[in-house]
Design a protein around this motif. Structure first.
Motif: not given
Length: 280
Positions: A198-206, A241-251
């Motif tokens: 999970q941490l690796k995925v979240w870091e990649t989103l950044l 962590v909404a928005f700061l970790i930008p999961c909204h940019r993945v489609i």
């Protein structure tokens, strides 16, 4: 947020939803305005004030520039170049490098026992938000359509922690992301609990620059696990962590925006808002 602002938000959210659903038909101004019961003139003014771009340009950004163009481009993107050189991105997030620090094994095991968490509520362009922090950084951030329910969700995330409703400097710095020039922000530190995957995925989103999009498959490839698209989706769906970790940019790879923990309409609105910011 005032009652009128809530009404305006709901109207614009409905317009965005309609545009996103019907973008292949390229609906014109009159058609979308009619759907939300406003005159074309009033709708054009309200939408432009809220989103920073006209409905027509928002439709273009949503349907073409920020989805299809990215997916069809087989050459190296700025995102890829930034990732390979270890940078956080090439857009306005270049100074917003977030160092992820995992919780101690004891905090993992004990569900936050002996952990002190401050939390507060704030208004954003996309509705109310709850933000929480420890002495190490932001540990939780979620859109709070219902403040009581949002607090319960936070407490469930850290069942043995001690909570205090208080706005601190870490929260203030995090909330500046909605109102300040991102290039002038101080570094925002996150304090996350999660598995290594999970941490690796979240870091990649950044590393996804503001105004650009990626796909689940590309994220899986970036973490060198190309067959893990489904697992990547699960990790993205558990982003605390909404928005700061930008999961909204993945489609999705098809170009459709797909789901979002805090609602697909809000996801579309955020993507459009970020597109507008990069054009200012």
């Amino acid at each position: 947020m005032s009652e009128q602002e809530n009404i305006d938000y709901c109207r614009i959210a409905a317009a965005i939803d309609y545009i996103q659903t019907h973008f292949k038909q390229q609906p014109d101004l009159d058609e979308v305005a009619k759907r939300i019961h406003l005159s074309p003139f009033h709708f054009q003014r309200l939408f432009t004030e809220w989103a920073g771009v006209s409905p027509k340009k928002f439709l273009q950004y949503t349907s073409i520039q920020y989805a299809k163009n990215m997916l069809k481009d087989k050459q190296a993107t700025l995102f890829d170049a930034a990732y390979e050189t270890g940078l956080s991105g090439t857009g306005r997030l270049h100074d917003l490098f977030i160092k992820i620090e995992g919780m101690t094994p004891g905090e993992f095991k004990n569900g936050g026992e002996n952990l002190f968490i401050n939390y507060s509520y704030a208004e954003t362009p996309f509705g109310n938000i709850l933000v929480a922090s420890t002495n190490k950084g932001i540990c939780y951030m979620a859109f709070a359509d219902d403040e009581k329910e949002a607090l319960i969700n936070l407490q469930n995330h850290f069942p043995k922690a001690r909570f205090k409703q208080m706005l601190d400097i870490m929260q203030q710095n995090a909330l500046y992301i909605f109102t300040h020039d991102w290039s002038k922000l101080h570094q925002i530190k996150l304090h996350l609990k999660g598995t290594d995957f999970q941490l690796k995925v979240w870091e990649t989103l950044l590393k996804i620059p503001m105004g650009q999009l990626s796909t689940y498959g590309k994220i899986a490839a970036q973490i060198k696990n190309p067959n893990a698209s489904r697992a990547v989706g699960t990790a993205i769906g558990s982003n605390p962590v909404a928005f700061l970790i930008p999961c909204h940019r993945v489609i999705q790879s098809t170009g459709t925006f797909g789901g979002y923990m805090w609602g697909p309409v809000r996801k579309t609105a955020i993507i459009g808002w970020e597109a507008a910011q990069t054009k200012l």
